[in-house]
Write a protein that holds these residues in place. Structure first.
Motif, mmCIF file in Angstrom:
data_model
loop_
_atom_site.group_PDB
_atom_site.id
_atom_site.type_symbol
_atom_site.label_atom_id
_atom_site.label_comp_id
_atom_site.label_asym_id
_atom_site.label_seq_id
_atom_site.Cartn_x
_atom_site.Cartn_y
_atom_site.Cartn_z
ATOM 1 N N ASP A 36 0.848 -1.189 0.000
ATOM 2 C CA ASP A 36 0.000 0.000 0.000
ATOM 3 C C ASP A 36 0.885 1.242 0.000
ATOM 4 O OD1 ASP A 36 -2.238 -1.611 0.154
ATOM 5 O OD2 ASP A 36 -2.649 -1.171 2.269
ATOM 6 N N LEU A 37 0.357 2.336 -0.495
ATOM 7 C CA LEU A 37 1.053 3.610 -0.442
ATOM 8 C C LEU A 37 1.285 3.988 1.016
ATOM 9 C CD1 LEU A 37 2.117 6.036 -2.125
ATOM 10 C CD2 LEU A 37 -0.098 7.110 -1.690
ATOM 11 N N PHE A 38 2.510 4.353 1.369
ATOM 12 C CA PHE A 38 2.859 4.776 2.721
ATOM 13 C C PHE A 38 2.624 6.281 2.827
ATOM 14 C CE2 PHE A 38 4.585 0.660 2.965
ATOM 15 C CZ PHE A 38 5.017 0.408 4.266
ATOM 16 N N PRO A 39 1.522 6.707 3.443
ATOM 17 C CA PRO A 39 1.287 8.149 3.564
ATOM 18 C C PRO A 39 2.302 8.780 4.511
ATOM 19 C CG PRO A 39 -0.384 6.925 4.768
ATOM 20 C CD PRO A 39 0.456 5.917 4.044
ATOM 21 N N ASN A 40 2.547 10.061 4.309
ATOM 22 C CA ASN A 40 3.535 10.780 5.103
ATOM 23 C C ASN A 40 2.829 11.551 6.207
ATOM 24 O OD1 ASN A 40 5.646 12.266 6.123
ATOM 25 N ND2 ASN A 40 6.419 12.909 4.129
ATOM 26 N N TYR A 41 2.967 11.094 7.439
ATOM 27 C CA TYR A 41 2.394 11.755 8.613
ATOM 28 C C TYR A 41 3.460 12.433 9.461
ATOM 29 C CZ TYR A 41 -1.757 9.040 7.414
ATOM 30 O OH TYR A 41 -2.829 8.484 6.755
ATOM 31 N N ALA A 42 4.658 12.585 8.922
ATOM 32 C CA ALA A 42 5.739 13.246 9.662
ATOM 33 C C ALA A 42 5.399 14.730 9.833
ATOM 34 C CB ALA A 42 7.052 13.089 8.910
ATOM 35 N N ILE A 44 7.298 17.237 9.328
ATOM 36 C CA ILE A 44 7.810 17.916 8.133
ATOM 37 C C ILE A 44 7.417 17.054 6.941
ATOM 38 C CG2 ILE A 44 9.859 18.670 6.878
ATOM 39 C CD1 ILE A 44 11.261 18.990 9.576
ATOM 40 N N ILE A 45 6.743 17.646 5.986
ATOM 41 C CA ILE A 45 6.262 16.890 4.831
ATOM 42 C C ILE A 45 7.124 17.176 3.611
ATOM 43 C CG2 ILE A 45 4.335 16.535 3.230
ATOM 44 C CD1 ILE A 45 3.695 15.491 5.984
ATOM 45 N N ASN A 46 7.723 16.138 3.086
ATOM 46 C CA ASN A 46 8.353 16.198 1.779
ATOM 47 C C ASN A 46 7.312 15.615 0.829
ATOM 48 O OD1 ASN A 46 9.624 15.141 -0.622
ATOM 49 N ND2 ASN A 46 11.591 15.519 0.358
ATOM 50 N N PRO A 47 6.798 16.406 -0.120
ATOM 51 C CA PRO A 47 5.676 15.948 -0.939
ATOM 52 C C PRO A 47 5.953 14.720 -1.797
ATOM 53 C CG PRO A 47 6.532 18.038 -1.746
ATOM 54 C CD PRO A 47 7.237 17.744 -0.470
ATOM 55 N N ASN A 48 7.215 14.420 -2.065
ATOM 56 C CA ASN A 48 7.562 13.274 -2.913
ATOM 57 C C ASN A 48 7.898 12.018 -2.129
ATOM 58 O OD1 ASN A 48 7.392 14.883 -5.298
ATOM 59 N ND2 ASN A 48 9.392 15.726 -4.791
ATOM 60 N N LEU A 49 8.111 12.156 -0.833
ATOM 61 C CA LEU A 49 8.640 11.052 -0.033
ATOM 62 C C LEU A 49 7.722 9.833 -0.007
ATOM 63 C CD1 LEU A 49 10.940 10.036 1.739
ATOM 64 C CD2 LEU A 49 9.770 11.061 3.694
ATOM 65 N N SER A 50 6.439 10.048 0.119
ATOM 66 C CA SER A 50 5.489 8.935 0.209
ATOM 67 C C SER A 50 5.613 8.003 -0.998
ATOM 68 C CB SER A 50 4.071 9.490 0.322
ATOM 69 O OG SER A 50 3.140 8.450 0.434
ATOM 70 N N LEU A 51 5.563 8.576 -2.176
ATOM 71 C CA LEU A 51 5.660 7.774 -3.400
ATOM 72 C C LEU A 51 7.064 7.200 -3.574
ATOM 73 C CD1 LEU A 51 4.222 6.718 -5.888
ATOM 74 C CD2 LEU A 51 4.863 8.831 -7.066
ATOM 75 N N TYR A 85 10.533 12.607 9.546
ATOM 76 C CA TYR A 85 11.393 13.170 8.511
ATOM 77 C C TYR A 85 12.010 14.390 9.162
ATOM 78 C CZ TYR A 85 12.689 15.091 3.922
ATOM 79 O OH TYR A 85 13.376 15.565 2.826
ATOM 80 N N SER A 86 13.264 14.264 9.631
ATOM 81 C CA SER A 86 13.810 15.347 10.443
ATOM 82 C C SER A 86 15.274 15.625 10.153
ATOM 83 C CB SER A 86 13.641 15.030 11.926
ATOM 84 O OG SER A 86 14.398 13.889 12.279
ATOM 85 N N PHE A 87 15.665 16.869 10.414
ATOM 86 C CA PHE A 87 17.042 17.329 10.360
ATOM 87 C C PHE A 87 17.362 17.889 11.742
ATOM 88 C CE2 PHE A 87 15.572 17.568 6.017
ATOM 89 C CZ PHE A 87 16.649 17.103 5.279
ATOM 90 N N VAL A 88 18.326 17.277 12.437
ATOM 91 C CA VAL A 88 18.648 17.685 13.800
ATOM 92 C C VAL A 88 20.142 18.001 13.886
ATOM 93 C CG1 VAL A 88 18.696 16.941 16.207
ATOM 94 C CG2 VAL A 88 16.821 16.228 14.725
ATOM 95 N N PRO A 89 20.504 19.199 14.402
ATOM 96 C CA PRO A 89 21.924 19.523 14.574
ATOM 97 C C PRO A 89 22.565 18.626 15.636
ATOM 98 C CG PRO A 89 20.510 21.438 15.025
ATOM 99 C CD PRO A 89 19.620 20.269 14.792
#
Length: 164
Positions: A36-42, A44-51, A85-89
């Motif tokens: 199934d398609l993995f929806p993005n519930y993070a 931070i949303i990257n619009p292409n990540l799910s697909l 979906y994260s960027f952490v210093p």
């Protein structure tokens, strides 16, 4: 010499048929899989990540197993969602700036084996990459996503058929 080659080809064909995958796992009697398609519930949303993630999981399974992809209701079924979906210093330096940044993607996966329910699982998978904090994220983000998606897909496949 011809008999040796024929025997080797017979062994190769025999050994590669059946339920074993290129990962060393056993798909049992399964012939098909569905994802199934993995929806993005993070947050931070990257619009292409799910697909991108969903297609990478399908590709890895197709490349590393003898299973055939079905649109739905496969013998082995994968579903879930992207939850991080994260960027952490990381690693602050003396001047209070970070030397590294950690990029993380996490997915929640529900795996259903319709032929052997003892192999079903629900689990969180997470992978990260550290990179220099002064790097231009926009220029490397797609490369990082590709690498993490591949690692996540391989981890999920290994859990499903190798059960490690």
């Amino acid at each position: 010499m011809k008999k040796t080659i024929d025997a080797f080809l017979f062994f190769l064909i025999y050994a590669c048929s059946g339920g074993y995958s290129f990962t060393g796992g056993n798909v049992g009697e399964a012939k098909t899989f569905s994802v199934d398609l993995f929806p993005n519930y993070a947050p931070i949303i990257n619009p292409n990540l799910s697909l991108q993630f969903t297609e990478k999981l399908k590709d890895i399974i197709l490349q590393q197993t003898p299973l055939k992809l079905k649109p739905e209701d496969g013998d082995l079924h994968f579903e879930g969602s992207i939850i991080e979906y994260s960027f952490v210093p990381l690693a602050p330096q003396g001047n209070q700036s970070a030397a590294q940044t950690r990029f993380t993607i996490s997915v929640k996966v529900k795996f259903t084996n319709k032929l052997d329910s003892s192999k079903n699982f629900e689990e969180k998978f997470s992978r990260f990459i550290d990179f220099p904090a002064d790097a231009n994220v926009a220029s490397i983000e797609n490369q990082l996503i590709e690498q993490i998606n591949r690692e996540l897909a391989e981890n999920i496949l290994n859990k499903a058929i190798v059960n490690w």
